[in-house]
Design a protein around this motif. Structure first.
Motif, mmCIF file in Angstrom:
data_model
loop_
_atom_site.group_PDB
_atom_site.id
_atom_site.type_symbol
_atom_site.label_atom_id
_atom_site.label_comp_id
_atom_site.label_asym_id
_atom_site.label_seq_id
_atom_site.Cartn_x
_atom_site.Cartn_y
_atom_site.Cartn_z
ATOM 1 N N ARG A 174 -3.505 3.049 0.444
ATOM 2 C CA ARG A 174 -2.448 3.619 -0.401
ATOM 3 C C ARG A 174 -1.966 2.577 -1.407
ATOM 4 O O ARG A 174 -1.657 2.915 -2.549
ATOM 5 C CB ARG A 174 -1.290 4.123 0.467
ATOM 6 N N SER A 175 -1.931 1.319 -1.003
ATOM 7 C CA SER A 175 -1.500 0.266 -1.934
ATOM 8 C C SER A 175 -2.481 0.137 -3.099
ATOM 9 O O SER A 175 -2.068 -0.172 -4.223
ATOM 10 C CB SER A 175 -1.306 -1.069 -1.215
ATOM 11 N N LEU A 176 -3.766 0.395 -2.859
ATOM 12 C CA LEU A 176 -4.729 0.401 -3.961
ATOM 13 C C LEU A 176 -4.426 1.539 -4.941
ATOM 14 O O LEU A 176 -4.518 1.358 -6.156
ATOM 15 C CB LEU A 176 -6.160 0.524 -3.437
ATOM 16 N N ASP A 177 -4.054 2.710 -4.401
ATOM 17 C CA ASP A 177 -3.668 3.830 -5.262
ATOM 18 C C ASP A 177 -2.449 3.459 -6.112
ATOM 19 O O ASP A 177 -2.414 3.732 -7.312
ATOM 20 C CB ASP A 177 -3.330 5.072 -4.436
ATOM 21 N N LEU A 178 -1.476 2.839 -5.466
ATOM 22 C CA LEU A 178 -0.250 2.467 -6.176
ATOM 23 C C LEU A 178 -0.519 1.377 -7.213
ATOM 24 O O LEU A 178 0.051 1.407 -8.309
ATOM 25 C CB LEU A 178 0.819 2.024 -5.178
ATOM 26 N N LEU A 179 -1.380 0.440 -6.865
ATOM 27 C CA LEU A 179 -1.755 -0.600 -7.820
ATOM 28 C C LEU A 179 -2.396 0.037 -9.050
ATOM 29 O O LEU A 179 -2.081 -0.332 -10.185
ATOM 30 C CB LEU A 179 -2.715 -1.597 -7.175
ATOM 31 N N GLU A 180 -3.250 1.009 -8.811
ATOM 32 C CA GLU A 180 -3.902 1.692 -9.925
ATOM 33 C C GLU A 180 -2.878 2.410 -10.800
ATOM 34 O O GLU A 180 -2.949 2.359 -12.030
ATOM 35 C CB GLU A 180 -4.935 2.680 -9.380
ATOM 36 N N GLN A 181 -1.890 3.055 -10.192
ATOM 37 C CA GLN A 181 -0.830 3.724 -10.953
ATOM 38 C C GLN A 181 -0.028 2.717 -11.774
ATOM 39 O O GLN A 181 0.268 2.967 -12.957
ATOM 40 C CB GLN A 181 0.117 4.465 -10.012
ATOM 41 N N ASN A 182 0.315 1.593 -11.162
ATOM 42 C CA ASN A 182 1.111 0.585 -11.858
ATOM 43 C C ASN A 182 0.330 -0.049 -13.003
ATOM 44 O O ASN A 182 0.891 -0.314 -14.073
ATOM 45 C CB ASN A 182 1.609 -0.476 -10.880
ATOM 46 N N LEU A 183 -0.950 -0.297 -12.792
ATOM 47 C CA LEU A 183 -1.778 -0.838 -13.871
ATOM 48 C C LEU A 183 -1.904 0.166 -15.015
ATOM 49 O O LEU A 183 -1.857 -0.219 -16.189
ATOM 50 C CB LEU A 183 -3.165 -1.219 -13.353
ATOM 51 N N ALA A 184 -2.054 1.434 -14.686
ATOM 52 C CA ALA A 184 -2.141 2.460 -15.729
ATOM 53 C C ALA A 184 -0.856 2.486 -16.552
ATOM 54 O O ALA A 184 -0.913 2.563 -17.791
ATOM 55 C CB ALA A 184 -2.414 3.828 -15.109
ATOM 56 N N ALA A 185 0.283 2.400 -15.883
ATOM 57 C CA ALA A 185 1.559 2.378 -16.607
ATOM 58 C C ALA A 185 1.662 1.146 -17.499
ATOM 59 O O ALA A 185 2.139 1.225 -18.637
ATOM 60 C CB ALA A 185 2.727 2.427 -15.624
#
Length: 120
Positions: free
Chosen positions: A60-71
């Motif tokens: 899940r942290s990888l998913d969140l990292l991806e969201q934060n990088l996209a932002a």
């Protein structure tokens, strides 16, 4: 007293170069995350640890990292296109506000993901 704002305009060539650089960086980070996710899934499949709370939280942290990088990349692209310092500061302010709220929610989610399931 009339104070003029300094010009914030970038030459079109420089703006195009910056936009292409942001896209290349985004693609590189996306590829790294994709490869990390695939490697992790492979290890978890071999060790049968995918359902452990720590592994669920890690994925899940990888998913969140991806969201934060996209932002972050979205902000960077907007900043490249900003026409004034005021626009750039407003973009940064909006980003900080939304990311702070997102990080609060994400940290709560990750803490709850690592907690053992309580049965009554």
């Amino acid at each position: 007293m009339n104070i003029t704002q300094p010009s914030f305009a970038l030459p079109a060539e420089l703006r195009d170069f910056a936009e292409k650089s942001v896209e290349q960086a985004r693609a590189a980070f996306t590829a790294v995350l994709h490869n990390t996710r695939k490697a992790t899934e492979s290890v978890q499949a071999q060790t049968r640890t995918a359902e452990l709370p720590a592994n669920v939280a890690y994925m899940r942290s990888l998913d969140l990292l991806e969201q934060n990088l996209a932002a972050t990349f979205d902000l960077t692209q907007k900043l490249v296109r900003a026409n004034s310092l005021q626009d750039a500061l407003q973009l940064q302010s909006d980003y900080v506000r939304t990311q702070f709220a997102a990080l609060q929610n994400q940290s709560k989610e990750l803490v709850s993901a690592t907690q053992p399931v309580k049965t009554a």
